[in-house]
Design an enzyme around this catalytic site. Structure first.
Site, PDB file in Angstrom:
ATOM      1  CG  HIS A  57       0.380   3.478   5.431  1.00 11.27           C
ATOM      2  ND1 HIS A  57       0.946   3.350   4.174  1.00 11.27           N
ATOM      3  CD2 HIS A  57      -0.959   3.459   5.246  1.00 11.27           C
ATOM      4  CE1 HIS A  57      -0.021   3.274   3.275  1.00 11.27           C
ATOM      5  NE2 HIS A  57      -1.195   3.332   3.894  1.00 11.27           N
ATOM      6  CG  HIS A 137      -5.021  -3.731   4.843  1.00 14.53           C
ATOM      7  ND1 HIS A 137      -6.243  -3.076   4.865  1.00 14.53           N
ATOM      8  CD2 HIS A 137      -4.320  -3.177   3.816  1.00 14.53           C
ATOM      9  CE1 HIS A 137      -6.277  -2.199   3.883  1.00 14.53           C
ATOM     10  NE2 HIS A 137      -5.111  -2.223   3.230  1.00 14.53           N
TER      11      HIS A 137
HETATM   12  O1  3AM Z   1      -3.251   1.221   3.091  1.00 15.35           O
HETATM   13  P1  3AM Z   1      -3.636   0.849   1.713  1.00 15.35           P
HETATM   14  O2  3AM Z   1      -2.464   0.551   0.841  1.00 15.35           O
HETATM   15  O3  3AM Z   1      -4.672  -0.206   1.671  1.00 15.35           O
HETATM   16  O4  3AM Z   1      -4.770   2.121  -1.513  1.00 15.35           O
HETATM   17  C1  3AM Z   1      -4.452   3.335  -0.884  1.00 15.35           C
HETATM   18  C2  3AM Z   1      -3.754   3.163   0.424  1.00 15.35           C
HETATM   19  O5  3AM Z   1      -4.374   2.123   1.125  1.00 15.35           O
HETATM   20  C3  3AM Z   1      -5.708   4.029  -0.442  1.00 15.35           C
HETATM   21  O6  3AM Z   1      -5.284   4.947   0.532  1.00 15.35           O
HETATM   22  C4  3AM Z   1      -4.098   4.457   1.145  1.00 15.35           C
HETATM   23  C5  3AM Z   1      -3.010   5.507   1.077  1.00 15.35           C
HETATM   24  O7  3AM Z   1      -2.755   5.839  -0.238  1.00 15.35           O
HETATM   25  N1  3AM Z   1      -6.402   4.729  -1.532  1.00 15.35           N
HETATM   26  C6  3AM Z   1      -5.837   5.389  -2.563  1.00 15.35           C
HETATM   27  N2  3AM Z   1      -6.795   5.889  -3.348  1.00 15.35           N
HETATM   28  C7  3AM Z   1      -7.989   5.533  -2.811  1.00 15.35           C
HETATM   29  C8  3AM Z   1      -9.352   5.753  -3.159  1.00 15.35           C
HETATM   30  N3  3AM Z   1      -9.682   6.458  -4.246  1.00 15.35           N
HETATM   31  C9  3AM Z   1      -7.737   4.785  -1.644  1.00 15.35           C
HETATM   32  N4  3AM Z   1      -8.708   4.290  -0.860  1.00 15.35           N
HETATM   33  C10 3AM Z   1      -9.983   4.534  -1.264  1.00 15.35           C
HETATM   34  N5  3AM Z   1     -10.299   5.244  -2.363  1.00 15.35           N
END
Ligand code: 3AM
Length: 185
Positions: A57, A137
């Protein structure tokens, strides 16, 4: 520390994020792009962890844990105006801490407007908003410090039908489950 009583599903907070959620064909294309990487092994302490196809996603905003009783208000409050746009992809990158990503080649104004409108909606709902700049991204893998991106990758276009409020569930295999889809017109 003693473990507390187990939470029932209804009592457990919902861990939420907002995302562009791929249609089936785009998901297949993203998975193919992921599979063009070479995940070199031996990057202790953790092995490269490609993101499961069903979890690919593009995150718009991470929300975090929210009490389930607030879900109806959130689902209503996160309906914002969204103009349709398209994203051209073709650039792979390895970010700090071994995050392998696919980045859009350009940032459509409508995507930035959507990100801004959702940030405003989250603030109106009293929820925290990420302060770091938005770097759109698709995460392809984590713990991939020694991974090699493909040298050439065919560009492709993703035209999101809309955005989604998604729940990240740690139980039942740890999947991501869209709760509400919002159209872009
Ligand atoms: O799309 P990406 O993979 O970059 O890394 C997690 C993921 O991002 C991010 O939220 C998306 C869905 O899980 N994520 C998880 N915990 C987080 C946090 N504490 C977070 N982003 C910011 N703070």
């Amino acid at each position: 520390m003693a473990a507390g009583p187990a939470l029932t599903d209804a009592a457990r907070p919902a861990r939420l994020f907002l995302a562009l959620w791929p249609d089936a064909a785009t998901r297949r294309t993203l998975a193919q792009a992921r599979d063009q990487w070479r995940w070199e092994q031996g990057s202790a302490p953790r092995s490269p962890a490609p993101v499961r196809s069903d979890k690919l996603h593009l995150t718009l905003h991470f929300i975090g844990n929210v009490d389930r009783s607030r879900l109806p208000a959130l689902q209503a409050g996160l309906a914002v105006a969204c103009s349709a746009f398209e994203l051209a992809f073709g650039r792979h990158a390895l970010w700090a801490r071994g995050i392998a990503v696919l980045e859009p080649l350009a940032l459509p104004p409508a995507l930035l407007a959507l990100h801004g409108a959702l940030g405003d909606a989250l603030r109106d709902l009293g929820l925290p908003v990420e302060q770091r700049p938005f770097r759109p991204h698709v995460t392809l893998a984590r713990h991939a410090r020694n991974a090699l991106p493909p040298l050439h990758t065919p560009p492709f276009t993703w035209r999101p039908a809309g955005y989604a409020l998604v729940e990240s569930r740690l139980d039942a295999g740890g999947g991501y489950h869209p709760l509400t889809h919002y159209p872009c017109r």
